[in-house]
Design an enzyme around this catalytic site. Sequence first.
Site, short mmCIF file in Angstrom:
data_model
loop_
_atom_site.label_atom_id
_atom_site.label_comp_id
_atom_site.label_asym_id
_atom_site.label_seq_id
_atom_site.Cartn_x
_atom_site.Cartn_y
_atom_site.Cartn_z
CE LYS A 93 44.41 73.22 78.99
NZ LYS A 93 45.14 72.00 79.33
NE ARG A 167 46.17 63.34 73.31
CZ ARG A 167 46.43 62.80 74.50
NH1 ARG A 167 45.94 61.61 74.81
NH2 ARG A 167 47.18 63.43 75.36
#
Length: 305
Positions: A93, A167
Amino acid sequence: LKHLGDEPGNILTPKEYIKRIKSVCKEANLKVTIFDAKKLKKMGMNSILSVSKGSKFDGYLVEISYLPLSNKEQPIVMVGKGITFDTGGISIKSSKKLYEMKSDMIGSAIVLAAMRNASLMNLKQNVIGLLAIAENMPDSNATRPGDVITSYSGKTIEVMNTDAEGRMVMADALSYGMKFKPKLILDISTLTGQQWQMSCGLFGTIMGFNDKTIKKIIKIGKETNDKLVEMPLYQEFINNTKSTIADVKNSEYKCGASTIHGGAFLSNFVDKDSDWIHLDVAGPAFKDERTNGYGVRLLTGIIKS
């Protein structure tokens, strides 16, 4: 429990989080089983392990049981994302607000708090809580973009983006949750930045297979002031999650509806005839740089109803 999401990543490590969970379960008289990395590897939970590979801390799956009724009574299964810190892994990120990624375990904390409530309130409902815990870090052992992982379900996952790690851990936990033959299986997580962008922290998003269940949970959300807005689970979104070299891929879809695609990806890991609900609470659960307890009353209300 409300402030677990405020704990810095160097304090609330996966190992420390396991200690806290054990303490809460002891206080609330909840049965807890910890699956560490060695056990997860033996079970084939490679999707969880793929996320923790770059960290010096193991990944875990925590199973919490509250079973006041007969074993014949189908349980509610609640799955929570417990990423204690999320750098994004190799798909790292940007540094802007990276400190907020200490809160990426809030979904699991919401499930833990709801399980505690169920026991202390003596609610008459069998409930299983599954907490998928890992730290997502980049190092020489970390999962690479393009790697293919064989999940607990047997389905293969092409890892297009290591920052779509929530996920990944949830996929194994959901597949494991199906073994309990649940009357309702629900997952909750701070899954996508897009959810925060679209909600401004005012509501969570809900998706699932059963319109009646979705409407009922939205109603509970209004009553508990944990507001929810439904997102569509069109077959086209599910089709977008298919990979050319594996069964599914975890990112890089045909359009930018990342909040919807997060749910569409997870739908591949539950039985199609199950009553499955997906909640993305990235916006409302961590607002104004603090955890606020969003979701605990919602999940407690679901158990009660």
